[in-house]
Scaffold this motif. Structure first.
Motif, mmCIF file in Angstrom:
data_model
loop_
_atom_site.group_PDB
_atom_site.id
_atom_site.type_symbol
_atom_site.label_atom_id
_atom_site.label_comp_id
_atom_site.label_asym_id
_atom_site.label_seq_id
_atom_site.Cartn_x
_atom_site.Cartn_y
_atom_site.Cartn_z
ATOM 1 N N SER A 2 8.589 40.072 40.639
ATOM 2 C CA SER A 2 10.009 40.139 40.999
ATOM 3 C C SER A 2 10.842 39.208 40.136
ATOM 4 N N TRP A 22 29.567 43.478 46.753
ATOM 5 C CA TRP A 22 28.338 44.041 46.206
ATOM 6 C C TRP A 22 28.560 45.529 45.934
ATOM 7 N N GLU A 26 20.490 46.760 49.395
ATOM 8 C CA GLU A 26 19.046 46.598 49.367
ATOM 9 C C GLU A 26 18.362 47.970 49.395
ATOM 10 N N LEU A 36 26.369 45.566 39.380
ATOM 11 C CA LEU A 36 25.760 45.003 40.573
ATOM 12 C C LEU A 36 26.799 44.494 41.578
ATOM 13 N N ALA A 50 23.677 44.546 35.641
ATOM 14 C CA ALA A 50 22.252 44.245 35.698
ATOM 15 C C ALA A 50 21.685 44.137 34.285
ATOM 16 N N VAL A 56 16.517 46.713 44.243
ATOM 17 C CA VAL A 56 17.130 45.567 44.911
ATOM 18 C C VAL A 56 16.323 45.287 46.177
ATOM 19 N N ILE A 59 19.235 40.863 49.113
ATOM 20 C CA ILE A 59 20.509 40.241 48.762
ATOM 21 C C ILE A 59 20.610 38.936 49.538
ATOM 22 N N ALA A 75 20.347 37.363 44.498
ATOM 23 C CA ALA A 75 19.591 38.574 44.859
ATOM 24 C C ALA A 75 18.237 38.556 44.175
ATOM 25 N N ILE A 77 15.238 41.212 42.535
ATOM 26 C CA ILE A 77 14.924 42.566 42.057
ATOM 27 C C ILE A 77 13.411 42.723 41.972
#
Length: 431
Positions: A2, A22, A26, A36, A50, A56, A59, A75, A77
């Motif tokens: 991640s 946002w 998610e 984003l 991004a 996602v 958050i 956040a 990813i």
């Protein structure tokens, strides 16, 4: 593995911002270049893209959170093939300790410290004087004591921890030598926020939270007036020829859908004047000065919540039609909060026009680190001496504010003289 998404620095001076909105949620899949979020800086709202692709997973900072420091993890990813739910539930725990204090929705500012000041003071013993010898008293009590000549040190306080309040002053006799503590009392009273004073007097009011732009304006202009020695020079400028030329140019530009304003022509005049008097196209930089070969004019534009100064780059070398088109675009995007940092940061001098409000003349505060700003008043019909006879002319007052560390009064006067000549004989600045 991640990846974390951090609060970006969207300008060289940005330290914190507001996560306004946002644009993903998610579970959404994002690719490099996808939008984003929208980030509000002290001057504009900008979109954040991004860099990596993935899902996602979580958050960490909700939209609307203010005072998010640059570098805060906002956040997480999850990469392709990674279980986003597992990342959100387990692997996301690593950055949380780092993100939590940074993403505190309460800004770590001077304003946030105000409400906590009083409780901290209550931890000292209940005496009228604190450990540094300063008498503890409410702002209202200090003002009343100063007005009545009462020595606060001789008054027994009935407030929390011995704090002197208004009721304690009733019946107190003026001190024989009340002048000594008066300066300290006055200084203390001067630092009290206006909202506190209104509350003390029972005046109906509301507390309006400062946005990032207003905080920046307050800080920069305070620094300017405290650190920059201003010198002000004013000239009266006849506008009739400029207004006539503007009408002729607008008639010729009608087919191009361009309509010049007086301000467009004044931007051009200031740009040309700065090149003709390069001693004023400067910035003070400690033990040196920067003298610029191009005149980039920052133009004050009022927007909701404050003021911003989009820049007409190279105004000295641009045609007035190009300046007009550019200013309309900059002003529109400034009001929408869509300017890029490079479009409002920089500039070699500024121009502020309040003539549309009927203001006859004013003195503007220099926008550091620039060396000068031109303040434009309203053009109005005035008795004016022309060819040794008293006539009626359209006249405006223009006031230059100059940083006296970098610009001598004589050089500032030359700039004002050249500016006046260019406006009164405008064909010269179009050549």
């Amino acid at each position: 593995m991640s990846k974390t998404i951090q609060m970006p620095a969207l300008s060289p001076t940005m330290e914190e911002g507001t996560l306004a909105k946002w644009l993903v949620k998610e579970g959404d899949t994002v690719s490099s270049g996808d939008l984003l979020a929208e980030i509000e800086t002290d001057k504009a709202t900008m979109e954040f893209e991004a860099v990596d692709e993935g899902v996602v997973a979580r958050i960490l900072v909700s939209e609307g959170t203010e005072g998010v420091k640059v570098g805060t993890v906002i956040a997480i990813i999850a990469e392709e093939g990674e279980d986003a739910a597992a990342v959100a539930a387990g692997n996301a725990s690593a950055p949380k300790p780092e993100a939590a204090p940074k993403a505190d929705p309460v800004p770590a500012s001077a304003e946030a410290a105000v409400p906590t000041a009083a409780p901290k003071a209550e931890t000292v013993p209940a005496k009228a004087a604190s450990s540094d010898g300063r008498v503890k008293a409410s702002p209202l009590a200090r003002r009343l004591a100063e007005a009545k000549g009462i020595d606060l040190g001789a008054v027994t306080g009935s407030g929390p921890s011995g704090r002197v309040v208004k009721a304690d002053l009733e019946g107190a006799a003026p001190a024989a030598k009340a002048s000594a503590p008066a300066p300290a009392a006055a200084a203390a009273g001067a630092s009290v926020p206006m909202a506190v004073a209104a509350q003390d007097f029972g005046i109906p009011h509301e507390v309006i939270k400062l946005n990032g732009m207003r905080k920046t304006i307050a800080r920069r202009l305070t620094e300017s007036k405290q650190q920059v020695p201003h010198i002000y020079l004013t000239v009266d400028v006849q506008l009739d020829r400029l207004l006539k030329l503007r009408g002729e140019l607008n008639a010729g530009l009608a087919s191009r859908n361009v309509k010049l304003s007086v301000n467009d022509l004044l931007i051009k005049a200031l740009g040309v004047a700065l090149i003709q008097v390069p001693e004023c196209n400067v910035q003070f930089a400690g033990d040196q000065m920067l003298q610029f070969k191009r005149a980039d004019i920052s133009v004050a534009v009022s927007i909701p919540g404050g003021l911003i100064t989009p820049i007409v780059i190279g105004a000295d070398g641009k045609g007035v039609a190009a300046i007009s088109t550019e200013m309309k675009d900059l002003a529109t995007r400034a009001k929408d909060g869509k300017l890029k940092p490079e479009e409002y940061q920089g500039g070699t001098a500024s121009l502020s026009n309040m003539g549309m409000f009927g203001i006859k003349q004013f003195e503007a505060v220099i926008n550091p680190p620039q060396g000068m700003i031109m303040a434009i008043g309203a053009g109005e019909k005035r008795p004016f001496v022309i060819d040794d006879s008293l006539q009626i002319a359209t006249v405006m007052s223009a006031t230059g504010s100059f940083d006296h560390r970098a610009i001598d009064g004589a050089d500032g006067a030359r700039l004002m003289q050249v500016f006046k000549e260019l406006v009164e004989n405008p064909i010269g600045m179009l050549a």
